[in-house]
Motif scaffolding. Structure first.
Motif, short mmCIF file in Angstrom:
data_model
loop_
_atom_site.label_atom_id
_atom_site.label_comp_id
_atom_site.label_asym_id
_atom_site.label_seq_id
_atom_site.Cartn_x
_atom_site.Cartn_y
_atom_site.Cartn_z
N SER A 97 -5.05 4.75 3.45
CA SER A 97 -6.35 4.81 2.97
C SER A 97 -6.59 3.49 2.33
CB SER A 97 -7.07 6.06 2.21
OG SER A 97 -6.24 5.90 1.15
N GLN A 98 -5.81 2.90 1.68
CA GLN A 98 -5.68 1.64 0.82
C GLN A 98 -5.85 0.43 1.71
OE1 GLN A 98 -2.04 2.52 -1.12
NE2 GLN A 98 -3.18 2.49 -3.18
N VAL A 99 -5.45 0.61 2.93
CA VAL A 99 -5.27 -0.70 3.87
C VAL A 99 -6.54 -1.03 4.22
CG1 VAL A 99 -4.03 -1.41 6.02
CG2 VAL A 99 -2.87 0.34 4.56
N PRO A 100 -7.09 -2.16 4.12
CA PRO A 100 -8.11 -2.90 4.40
C PRO A 100 -8.42 -3.19 6.01
CG PRO A 100 -6.86 -4.80 3.78
CD PRO A 100 -6.12 -3.46 3.52
N THR A 101 -9.46 -3.23 6.49
CA THR A 101 -9.78 -3.36 8.11
C THR A 101 -10.22 -4.98 8.02
OG1 THR A 101 -12.00 -2.72 7.54
CG2 THR A 101 -10.46 -1.17 8.52
N THR A 102 -10.49 -5.85 7.07
CA THR A 102 -10.61 -7.10 6.93
C THR A 102 -10.25 -7.68 5.66
OG1 THR A 102 -12.86 -7.00 5.82
CG2 THR A 102 -12.92 -6.83 8.35
N SER A 103 -10.24 -9.07 5.66
CA SER A 103 -9.81 -9.80 4.56
C SER A 103 -10.51 -11.20 4.56
CB SER A 103 -8.13 -10.01 4.52
OG SER A 103 -7.84 -10.69 5.51
N ASP A 123 1.33 -4.85 6.38
CA ASP A 123 0.72 -3.47 6.01
C ASP A 123 1.39 -2.26 6.45
OD1 ASP A 123 -1.38 -4.76 4.67
OD2 ASP A 123 -2.75 -4.60 6.11
N HIS A 124 2.67 -2.24 6.55
CA HIS A 124 3.63 -0.95 6.40
C HIS A 124 3.40 -0.51 5.19
CE1 HIS A 124 5.58 -1.26 10.24
NE2 HIS A 124 5.84 -2.60 10.34
N THR A 125 2.92 0.90 4.96
CA THR A 125 2.90 1.40 3.70
C THR A 125 4.30 1.50 3.41
OG1 THR A 125 3.11 3.45 5.10
CG2 THR A 125 0.85 2.55 3.94
N THR A 126 4.47 1.43 1.75
CA THR A 126 5.57 1.48 1.12
C THR A 126 6.74 2.57 1.46
OG1 THR A 126 4.82 2.53 -0.67
CG2 THR A 126 4.80 -0.03 -0.85
N ASP A 127 6.41 3.62 1.96
CA ASP A 127 7.05 4.81 2.29
C ASP A 127 7.74 4.53 3.94
OD1 ASP A 127 4.61 5.15 3.59
OD2 ASP A 127 4.75 7.59 3.23
N TRP A 163 0.90 -1.26 0.06
CA TRP A 163 0.14 0.07 0.18
C TRP A 163 0.83 1.15 0.03
CZ3 TRP A 163 -4.12 -2.71 -0.88
CH2 TRP A 163 -4.33 -3.84 -0.05
N THR A 164 0.26 2.27 -0.62
CA THR A 164 1.16 3.73 -0.68
C THR A 164 0.70 4.62 0.23
OG1 THR A 164 -0.06 4.34 -2.54
CG2 THR A 164 2.23 3.34 -3.22
#
Length: 192
Positions: A135-141, A176-180, A131-132
């Motif tokens: 806001s893209q990170v989901p809360t379920t899968s 789910d650490h963002t790429t930055d 995820w960049t």
């Protein structure tokens, strides 16, 4: 030295340390996984930092998260814990840790190691997301849905799909650490 961290991390040093050294790093120890799952359930309706600051109190109150000892706790123990200011004094949440301990023992009686059982939902290897933006990170899968269902079937509570997903993030089942974030690369390499 200033590092770019995931956007959810506050300026609180406790939170920063948790993000930098704990969150997203693969955990294999079954007792540690059990403790983290219980602690994530305690968070329901509260912020994670609240639970993080009470974590040591939980370890003291619940026999260092030894499932066997917790499973033997009585109504008197629950009453006593309801007076313990160091933890969240919610009867359902206190009871959930006892229920979860019984569920843990149930899984082990079925012949599964609790760690293998938990990691089976991701085929025993971390899912690497990229995820960049938070806001893209989901809360379920689909994986957390399946885990929640399997845990509930064995008597666990406070293990809905959202709690399971937060748990999966925390114990490195999903990265789910963002790429930055400076941890993105370090957690990508599977720790032994």
């Amino acid at each position: 030295m200033h590092h770019t961290r995931c956007a959810w991390v506050s300026q609180d040093p406790i939170y920063q340390d948790y993000h930098d050294n704990v969150w997203g790093r693969p955990v294999q120890n079954k007792y540690e996984l059990f403790a983290k799952l219980c602690l994530d359930g305690q968070q329901a309706g509260l912020s994670w930092i609240t639970i993080l600051k009470k974590q040591d109190n939980y370890y003291q109150a619940f026999h260092q998260f030894d499932p066997l000892r917790i499973s033997q706790m009585t109504e008197q123990d629950v009453e006593r814990l309801m007076q313990n200011k160091g933890i969240v004094r919610n009867r359902l949440k206190i009871n959930s840790i006892i229920k979860n301990a019984k569920g843990f023992l149930e899984i082990e009686r079925e012949g599964s190691d609790f760690s293998d059982f938990i990691w089976s939902f991701v085929d025993a290897k971390p899912i690497l997301n990229s995820w960049t933006d938070k806001s893209q990170v989901p809360t379920t899968s689909s994986e957390s849905d399946a885990m929640a269902k399997a845990l509930k079937k064995r008597g666990f509570s406070f293990v809905g799909s959202t709690i399971c997903y937060a748990f999966m993030q925390a114990v490195g089942m999903v990265n789910d650490h963002t790429t930055d974030c400076f941890c993105y690369e370090t957690t990508k390499v599977k720790s032994v």
